[in-house]
Design an enzyme around this catalytic site. Sequence first.
Site, mmCIF file in Angstrom:
data_model
loop_
_atom_site.group_PDB
_atom_site.id
_atom_site.type_symbol
_atom_site.label_atom_id
_atom_site.label_comp_id
_atom_site.label_asym_id
_atom_site.label_seq_id
_atom_site.Cartn_x
_atom_site.Cartn_y
_atom_site.Cartn_z
ATOM 1 N N ASP A 125 59.127 7.107 7.702
ATOM 2 C CA ASP A 125 58.000 7.843 8.279
ATOM 3 C C ASP A 125 58.496 9.090 9.025
ATOM 4 O O ASP A 125 59.437 9.016 9.824
ATOM 5 C CB ASP A 125 57.253 6.910 9.243
ATOM 6 N N THR A 133 50.564 3.404 17.535
ATOM 7 C CA THR A 133 50.382 3.305 18.990
ATOM 8 C C THR A 133 49.624 2.052 19.402
ATOM 9 O O THR A 133 50.006 1.377 20.370
ATOM 10 C CB THR A 133 49.655 4.554 19.515
ATOM 11 N N VAL A 149 49.159 3.206 11.371
ATOM 12 C CA VAL A 149 48.856 2.663 12.696
ATOM 13 C C VAL A 149 50.170 2.403 13.429
ATOM 14 O O VAL A 149 51.037 1.690 12.922
ATOM 15 C CB VAL A 149 48.049 1.352 12.600
#
Length: 290
Positions: free
Chosen positions: A82, A233, A231
Amino acid sequence: MSIISTKYLLQDAQTKGYAVPAFNIHNAETIQAILEVCSEMQSPVILAGTPGTFKHIALEEIYALCSAYSNSYDIPLALHLDHHESLEDIRRKVNAGVRSAMIDGSHFPFEENVKLVKSVVDFCHARDCSVEAELGRLGGVEDDMSVDAESAFLTDPQEAKRFVELTGVDSLAVAIGTAHGLYTKCPKIDFQRLAEIREVVDIPLVLHGASDVPDEYVRRTIELGVCKVNVATELKIAFADAVKKWFAENPDGNDPRYYMRVGMDAMKDVVRSKITVCGSYKKLLQPSHC
């Protein structure tokens, strides 16, 4: 089971009209918590690690954990790089076995972004590794990088079309009003812009910054072509808050087998919710399709 390319997961999601959740991982406990739920709900999953993740725990260790858990829970999964920013970093990790990478050149001018992404695509496609790129730029904080509102900008549909044609990228992260982190007020999602991008781009689209976005907004983006929902946090906050609460209630506690499980269970609640919103419940691919 095995670690696979995201292209198989996203192709199925695009065909059937759901999204695959991509959850950021940090250690063995976060991997285990996510896969416990995915096994329970028979959901496909992408486990994402930022460069910061791989500074905390070596890629080889994460890869071994993911491979072991994939076999234990009988789930094919994608381990995804990522927000990586260099071909050299991606090359090393793909050579180590990773089959999904995001090259983030969104901070560069268009032509430089294209050049960087194309170099990564050429390398990765020769090794059955799918590539995600980003056009436009999200605000907020991701890893150790902060992007203020003035530096963020939304994706232009016609630029997106040209970008995909020039790079041959497999999926595209679009900036439509979300941001990394939590929101101080309800985000303004530009659904019309997303629809216009969908009209001219036929590859799977990716929604970054999905933590704290209202469920109905996420569902609407999926209707408009989003096939991967990131997703991060919300998972960290759920885990941390639960552990803090446990220590507040057990000030003399010191056994990680107890407080880590409390954090994992809180994280699992978020994972269940996101799988439901993404519509990936019981969409697990069979190995023959991977």
